[in-house]
Design a protein around this motif. Structure first.
Motif, short mmCIF file in Angstrom:
data_model
loop_
_atom_site.label_atom_id
_atom_site.label_comp_id
_atom_site.label_asym_id
_atom_site.label_seq_id
_atom_site.Cartn_x
_atom_site.Cartn_y
_atom_site.Cartn_z
N LYS A 1 6.13 -23.34 -8.01
CA LYS A 1 7.52 -23.64 -7.69
C LYS A 1 8.46 -22.57 -8.24
N SER A 2 8.14 -22.04 -9.42
CA SER A 2 9.00 -21.01 -10.00
C SER A 2 8.94 -19.71 -9.19
N CYS A 3 7.91 -19.56 -8.37
CA CYS A 3 7.79 -18.38 -7.49
C CYS A 3 8.42 -18.65 -6.13
N GLY A 4 9.00 -19.84 -5.96
CA GLY A 4 9.69 -20.17 -4.72
C GLY A 4 8.83 -20.85 -3.68
N HIS A 5 7.63 -21.31 -4.06
CA HIS A 5 6.74 -21.97 -3.10
C HIS A 5 6.95 -23.48 -3.12
N VAL B 1 0.75 -25.54 6.40
CA VAL B 1 0.72 -24.86 5.11
C VAL B 1 0.31 -23.41 5.35
N ASP B 2 0.72 -22.54 4.45
CA ASP B 2 0.38 -21.13 4.55
C ASP B 2 -0.82 -20.76 3.69
N LEU B 3 -1.17 -21.64 2.76
CA LEU B 3 -2.21 -21.30 1.79
C LEU B 3 -2.70 -22.58 1.12
N VAL B 4 -3.99 -22.60 0.76
CA VAL B 4 -4.56 -23.71 0.00
C VAL B 4 -5.13 -23.14 -1.29
N ILE C 1 -5.34 -19.59 -15.33
CA ILE C 1 -4.79 -18.68 -14.34
C ILE C 1 -3.42 -18.20 -14.79
N GLY C 2 -3.25 -16.90 -14.84
CA GLY C 2 -1.96 -16.31 -15.18
C GLY C 2 -1.09 -16.17 -13.95
N LYS C 3 0.21 -16.15 -14.16
CA LYS C 3 1.16 -16.07 -13.06
C LYS C 3 0.97 -14.78 -12.25
N ALA C 4 0.75 -13.66 -12.92
CA ALA C 4 0.60 -12.38 -12.23
C ALA C 4 -0.66 -12.39 -11.34
N ALA C 5 -1.76 -12.92 -11.87
CA ALA C 5 -3.00 -12.98 -11.10
C ALA C 5 -2.85 -13.90 -9.89
N LEU C 6 -2.19 -15.02 -10.08
CA LEU C 6 -1.97 -15.96 -8.98
C LEU C 6 -1.11 -15.32 -7.90
N LYS C 7 -0.03 -14.69 -8.32
CA LYS C 7 0.87 -14.04 -7.37
C LYS C 7 0.13 -12.94 -6.59
N GLY D 1 23.14 -23.70 4.37
CA GLY D 1 23.87 -22.47 4.62
C GLY D 1 23.06 -21.21 4.42
N ARG D 2 23.72 -20.09 4.69
CA ARG D 2 23.05 -18.79 4.67
C ARG D 2 22.48 -18.42 3.31
N THR D 3 23.12 -18.82 2.23
CA THR D 3 22.62 -18.46 0.91
C THR D 3 21.22 -19.02 0.68
N SER D 4 20.98 -20.26 1.09
CA SER D 4 19.65 -20.85 0.93
C SER D 4 18.64 -20.19 1.84
N LEU D 5 19.05 -19.80 3.04
CA LEU D 5 18.13 -19.10 3.93
C LEU D 5 17.70 -17.80 3.28
N ALA D 6 18.63 -17.08 2.71
CA ALA D 6 18.29 -15.82 2.05
C ALA D 6 17.38 -16.06 0.85
N ALA D 7 17.65 -17.11 0.09
CA ALA D 7 16.81 -17.42 -1.08
C ALA D 7 15.41 -17.85 -0.65
N ALA D 8 15.32 -18.61 0.43
CA ALA D 8 14.02 -19.11 0.89
C ALA D 8 13.16 -18.00 1.47
N THR D 9 13.77 -16.94 1.93
CA THR D 9 13.01 -15.87 2.57
C THR D 9 13.13 -14.55 1.81
N VAL D 10 13.50 -14.63 0.55
CA VAL D 10 13.72 -13.42 -0.24
C VAL D 10 12.51 -12.47 -0.13
#
Length: 179
Positions: free
Chosen positions: A3-7, A33-36, A98-104, A134-143
């Motif tokens: 979730k902290s990575c925006g998923h 879903v995009d990933l399991v 699992i570390g955050k960097a390895a997961l990412k 609004g547009r701000t959330s679209l930009a955040a969701a697709t950063v």
């Protein structure tokens, strides 16, 4: 961590539940879903069996579906574990903890291998952050993902006339019936 990575995260209680969830997704009953991330040591049905069943569901679908990337999560670090995961149909594996960097990195790698599936305009609109916030959330969701942002915009543009026509028809019905 995800979730902290925006998923967006959906959890299955066990392997059987994971297979049922994916079956509903493949039949259109749930959002795709995009990933399991598959834990290899789950109760009732392990991740290896669940992955094999998910792969069978993909192939049995008419028409066959592209494989959803599956990353194994395992506590086993012995030499044959990676091969066991790949043989079961998983795309990659990570060992716990699992570390955050390895997961990412693993998520980025397996998603880059997968061809982008066409985005359904109706689904995009139904779940579009731009329609809700609004547009701000679209930009955040697709950063960092200009391709996805353009898909949202294209889907909205393609459906705009249809949406406006539907709204006008509804307004006319209300006016006619005095509601």
């Amino acid at each position: 961590m995800l979730k902290s990575c925006g998923h967006t995260v959906r959890c299955a209680a066990d392997g059987n539940h994971a297979v049922q969830m994916m079956s509903r997704i493949f039949s259109g009953g749930e959002r795709a879903v995009d990933l399991v991330l598959m834990d290899c040591s789950m109760p009732l049905m392990d991740g290896y069996t669940a992955t094999a069943l998910i792969r069978r569901l993909e192939v049995a679908h008419d028409p066959p579906l592209p494989h959803v990337p599956i990353i194994a999560l395992t506590a086993f670090v012995h030499a044959g574990e990676r091969d066991k995961c790949l043989h079961a149909g998983m795309n990659d594996y990570l060992t716990k903890p699992i570390g955050k960097a390895a997961l990412k990195a693993a998520i980025t790698a397996v998603c880059a291998e997968r061809p982008r599936r066409p985005v359904q305009a109706a689904t995009m609109l139904a779940h579009s952050p731009s329609m809700r916030h609004g547009r701000t959330s679209l930009a955040a969701a697709t950063v960092g993902d200009a391709h996805t942002m353009m898909q949202y915009c294209d889907a909205f543009h393609e459906k705009l006339d249809e949406l406006v026509t539907g709204m006008r028809q509804s307004a006319c019905k209300v006016r006619e019936h005095g509601r």
